[in-house]
Design an enzyme around this catalytic site. Structure first.
Site, PDB file in Angstrom:
ATOM      1  CE  LYS A 121      36.712  66.114 100.483  1.00  0.00           C
ATOM      2  NZ  LYS A 121      35.345  66.025 101.332  1.00  0.00           N
ATOM      3  CB  THR A 122      36.362  73.058 101.016  1.00  0.00           C
ATOM      4  OG1 THR A 122      35.762  72.261 100.338  1.00  0.00           O
ATOM      5  CG2 THR A 122      36.165  74.832 100.724  1.00  0.00           C
ATOM      6  CD  GLU A 165      38.279  70.188  99.467  1.00  0.00           C
ATOM      7  OE1 GLU A 165      37.364  69.718  98.835  1.00  0.00           O
ATOM      8  OE2 GLU A 165      38.511  71.892  99.369  1.00  0.00           O
TER       9      GLU A 165
END
Length: 462
Positions: A121-122, A165
């Site tokens: 995600k990051t 995110e």
């Protein structure tokens, strides 16, 4: 188009303001003109970055840190019920707002793009933030890690896109209503909150169901869990799949490594498009293609976005080079789930000429209890590993659950592994193992990241 400031967020107080998710929201609010205050357990560069924006940051948690005129208190799921500032908020009748609700309010009036998945995600959120900024679209963004400096995990931009995110760990991503959502993968994790894969699927289904009418779900065609989710959300939002699978809508034709970069070719709308990904590994190439597909779904021209994605050079703690000493490179990895560990080790193996030595710190007792064997198996991809004690984060110890579970599993898998119970001893142990040409990888979601500079110092003094 710039968004305004929600009235309830005029004077917010953040408990745990230095955290990756909390600090980003605090930063955006400060940039929008809010009088931001908060507290954190310890001093940090992030706290200093927030102060530079005008925020008041207290160190330590105490009732007197909460101002009487605060309009709300923002908390994450990690904040315990007996926190003195939370108790004071109840006494004063100040509303308590979860981090996810605060973030959702910042997206109102904009075009939200939410990035979800068990892993990646990051990185994917960062790729979008950097590339959209590179194209002059001035997005707002909130990321779970810093791009290039403390406090660079979030920004209030003047454009209409908000990239966020979306955290599944506590189901808080159910609060968002994105125009475009990415699901990178779906696996069992966060065992304190999810008892089974069925619960995970249900949670991601709810997230997908929050996509606004006419919106798009961008989802992997390669990961088993993502394909299962795709079958469950049929009839909902428009679905665009991506990956190496033959039936992917945005199909990866090839990934050609060039040192710590990759050249990626995709088939998009019947035409091939080739671009550079400036970080190593197939999984990062896949993240870039997800970002490409999502940007196109928002109307960004594919060729322009593909070029701009090459401007992304990494985010802190995601295979971040900390330095080199005595001919040994030290790289920091946030990987803490077996899938992430395997992906980062494979990426390093592709670009390394010497041995790979890992300093691994397990994160959470619950995760170690459920996935310790798989963590040990992942470490067999390294030439040698040091395993530290479990970083507890928000959890209390579980009887019988220690890092020895990982050590034993690694040895069964044929790995060379050394347990080190005092983290302060790790730099000396690593320096004794490393020779010129080796690569040292500090790995884990806890404070193992602090060891990078110490290892470099110890190597330099050999």
């Amino acid at each position: 188009m710039a968004a305004g400031l929600p009235t309830a967020m005029d004077r917010p107080h953040f408990i745990g303001i230095g955290g990756a998710g909390m600090s980003g929201i605090a930063k955006i609010l400060a940039q929008r003109g809010a009088k931001v205050a908060g507290s954190d357990a310890k001093e940090s560069a992030t706290a200093e970055a927030l102060r530079a924006l005008g925020a008041t940051v207290h160190i330590g948690h105490a009732a007197e840190h909460l101002a009487d005129d605060a309009t709300c208190v923002v908390v994450s799921s990690a904040i315990r019920a007996d926190n003195p500032e939370l108790s004071r908020a109840a006494e004063l009748g100040i509303p308590v707002v979860h981090r996810s609700d605060a973030l959702a309010s910042l997206m109102e009036g904009l075009r939200p793009l939410a990035v979800a998945g068990t892993h990646g995600k990051t990185t994917t959120t960062s790729m979008l933030a950097v590339s959209l900024s590179e194209l002059g679209l001035a997005p707002s963004y909130a990321i779970g890690g810093d791009l290039d400096a403390p406090g660079s995990n979030a920004l209030h931009g003047d454009g209409e896109i908000f990239v966020a995110e979306a955290d599944e760990s506590d189901r808080s991503f159910h609060k968002y209503a994105p125009e475009v959502a990415i699901v990178l993968n779906v696996e069992l994790d966060h065992h304190a909150n999810y008892a089974s894969m069925d619960e995970i699927y249900e949670s991601f289904e709810t997230f997908a169901g929050r996509i606004v009418p006419g919106g798009t779900l961008v989802i992997s065609a390669d990961h088993e869990g993502a394909r299962e989710l795709t079958s469950r959300v049929s009839g909902g939002p428009r679905v665009v799949t991506y990956g190496e699978a033959e039936d992917a809508d945005v199909r990866i034709v090839s990934i050609v490594p060039h040192g710590l970069k990759s050249e990626v070719t995709v088939l998009l709308d019947g035409e091939e498009l080739t671009f550079t990904v400036s970080v190593p590994g197939r999984h990062y190439a896949g993240n870039a293609v997800a970002a490409l597909a999502a940007g196109v779904a928002l109307g960004v021209p594919a060729a322009e976005l593909a070029r701009a994605l090459g401007a992304y050079t990494g985010v802190k703690r995601r295979l971040q080079l900390k330095g080199e000493a005595a001919g040994v490179q030290v790289i920091d990895s946030y990987a803490h789930h077996p899938t992430e560990m395997t992906a980062d080790l494979e990426a390093m193996r592709a670009g390394a000429s010497g041995r790979i030595l890992v300093v691994f710190q397990p994160h959470l007792f619950s995760r170690t209890q459920e996935l310790g064997r798989e963590m040990g198996q992942a470490l067999s991809l390294a030439d040698a590993s040091i395993v530290l004690d479990i970083y507890p984060a928000r959890e209390d110890p579980i009887p019988g659950v220690t890092s020895e579970l990982i050590v034993d599993a690694a040895r069964v898998a044929g790995a060379e592994v050394t347990p080190v119970h005092d983290k302060a001893d790790a730099p000396t142990v690593v320096a004794g193992m490393a020779v010129p040409g080796d690569l040292v990888l500090t790995m884990g979601a806890g404070d193992v990241t602090d060891l990078g500079p110490r290892i470099l110092d110890r190597l330099q003094s050999k």
